[in-house]
Design an enzyme around this catalytic site. Structure first.
Site, mmCIF file in Angstrom:
data_model
loop_
_atom_site.group_PDB
_atom_site.id
_atom_site.type_symbol
_atom_site.label_atom_id
_atom_site.label_comp_id
_atom_site.label_asym_id
_atom_site.label_seq_id
_atom_site.Cartn_x
_atom_site.Cartn_y
_atom_site.Cartn_z
ATOM 1 N N PRO A 10 0.794 -1.082 0.178
ATOM 2 C CA PRO A 10 -0.012 -0.175 -0.070
ATOM 3 C C PRO A 10 0.878 1.125 0.091
ATOM 4 C CG PRO A 10 -0.928 -1.566 1.470
ATOM 5 C CD PRO A 10 0.307 -2.239 0.872
ATOM 6 N N ASN A 11 0.404 2.147 -0.873
ATOM 7 C CA ASN A 11 0.877 3.594 -0.971
ATOM 8 C C ASN A 11 2.184 3.647 -1.683
ATOM 9 O OD1 ASN A 11 -1.367 4.932 0.226
ATOM 10 N ND2 ASN A 11 -0.617 4.112 2.091
ATOM 11 N N ARG A 18 5.769 12.326 -3.080
ATOM 12 C CA ARG A 18 5.634 13.023 -1.634
ATOM 13 C C ARG A 18 6.443 12.527 -1.036
ATOM 14 N NH1 ARG A 18 -0.500 11.477 -2.462
ATOM 15 N NH2 ARG A 18 -0.558 12.879 -4.404
ATOM 16 N N TYR A 23 11.097 8.883 1.530
ATOM 17 C CA TYR A 23 11.384 7.972 0.703
ATOM 18 C C TYR A 23 12.019 8.432 -0.495
ATOM 19 C CZ TYR A 23 7.363 6.351 3.851
ATOM 20 O OH TYR A 23 6.750 6.013 4.698
ATOM 21 N N ASN A 76 8.206 -5.223 -0.387
ATOM 22 C CA ASN A 76 8.113 -4.202 0.741
ATOM 23 C C ASN A 76 6.508 -4.082 0.995
ATOM 24 O OD1 ASN A 76 7.878 -1.676 2.142
ATOM 25 N ND2 ASN A 76 9.369 -0.421 0.700
ATOM 26 N N ALA A 79 2.964 -0.444 5.093
ATOM 27 C CA ALA A 79 2.386 -0.489 6.700
ATOM 28 C C ALA A 79 1.734 -1.798 6.780
ATOM 29 C CB ALA A 79 1.239 0.608 6.682
ATOM 30 N N GLU A 100 12.506 -8.921 2.913
ATOM 31 C CA GLU A 100 11.887 -7.898 3.216
ATOM 32 C C GLU A 100 12.519 -6.534 3.133
ATOM 33 O OE1 GLU A 100 10.417 -7.928 7.272
ATOM 34 O OE2 GLU A 100 9.788 -6.133 7.402
HETATM 35 O O1 CA2 Z 1 10.189 2.382 4.393
HETATM 36 C C1 CA2 Z 1 9.599 1.832 3.786
HETATM 37 O O2 CA2 Z 1 9.699 1.503 2.771
HETATM 38 C C2 CA2 Z 1 7.969 1.437 4.540
HETATM 39 O O3 CA2 Z 1 7.739 0.273 4.217
HETATM 40 C C3 CA2 Z 1 7.163 2.479 3.594
HETATM 41 C C4 CA2 Z 1 5.625 2.421 4.108
HETATM 42 C C5 CA2 Z 1 5.563 2.559 5.605
HETATM 43 O O4 CA2 Z 1 4.128 2.331 6.210
HETATM 44 C C6 CA2 Z 1 6.521 1.670 6.289
HETATM 45 O O5 CA2 Z 1 6.392 1.866 7.746
HETATM 46 C C7 CA2 Z 1 7.934 1.766 5.864
HETATM 47 C C8 CA2 Z 1 4.684 3.487 3.579
HETATM 48 C C9 CA2 Z 1 4.700 3.462 2.296
HETATM 49 C C10 CA2 Z 1 4.069 5.017 1.798
HETATM 50 O O6 CA2 Z 1 4.885 5.512 0.891
HETATM 51 C C11 CA2 Z 1 4.515 6.626 0.349
HETATM 52 C C12 CA2 Z 1 5.518 7.190 -0.699
HETATM 53 C C13 CA2 Z 1 5.416 8.391 -1.009
HETATM 54 C C14 CA2 Z 1 4.426 9.193 -0.476
HETATM 55 C C15 CA2 Z 1 3.764 8.800 0.608
HETATM 56 C C16 CA2 Z 1 3.922 7.584 1.048
#
Ligand code: CA2
Length: 146
Positions: A10-11, A18, A23, A76, A79, A100
């Site tokens: 997700p996301n 963003r 990220y 990956n 969340a 992971e």
């Molecule tokens: O650090 C990572 O790769 C995460 O897996 C990313 C997840 C987060 O919930 C994990 O705790 C760590 C979130 C992905 C959200 O990705 C976005 C990317 C750009 C803008 C907003 C959100």
């Protein structure tokens, strides 16, 4: 011919648009191309099948369909990392090596990100190395027998 699954949860489709402080500025499409390119450099016979979904069930359906004929999984889980026992059970049941990957260092962020329910069924976790984490994961899996 062998194949690795590259799964993003997700996301992660929002990458590069963003929150660059967490990220970076690389898009998911860039990451997928980089992993495919690295796999090809390592072994021209190694295929990478990328998949992203914002839906837990769609990720499980993809894994059920594709993991049995794949050599390993880079995931990956977004969340879902912190909450999805369904994803953990699927990865465990499928019995393939799982790496992971997290772009950010989940251990240096909010408390709820410190725990991964997926980590115990993965061969390893890479966190905080940005896009390089995906490349390290493909390199690891390409070096595994089978
Ligand atoms: O650090 C990572 O790769 C995460 O897996 C990313 C997840 C987060 O919930 C994990 O705790 C760590 C979130 C992905 C959200 O990705 C976005 C990317 C750009 C803008 C907003 C959100």
């Amino acid at each position: 011919m062998s194949r690795i699954l590259l799964v993003n949860g997700p996301n992660l489709n929002l990458l590069g648009t963003r929150e660059p402080e967490h990220y970076g500025s690389t898009t998911l499409e860039d990451i997928e191309s980089a992993v495919i390119g690295r796999a090809h450099e390592l072994d021209p016979e190694l295929e990478v099948l990328p998949f992203q979904s914002n839906h837990e069930g769609a990720i499980l359906d993809f894994l059920h369909a594709e993991a049995p004929t794949s050599a390993g999984i880079i995931i990956n889980p977004g969340a879902l990392t912190h909450s999805s026992y369904a994803l953990r059970d699927a990865l465990s049941a499928l019995g393939k090596p799982v790496v992971e990957v997290h772009i950010s260092n989940i251990h240096a962020r909010e408390e709820f990100r410190h725990h991964s329910v997926v980590a115990p069924v993965a061969v390893g976790q890479i966190a905080g190395l940005g896009v390089f984490g995906y490349l390290a994961a493909v390199e690891y899996l390409a070096g595994q027998p089978g």
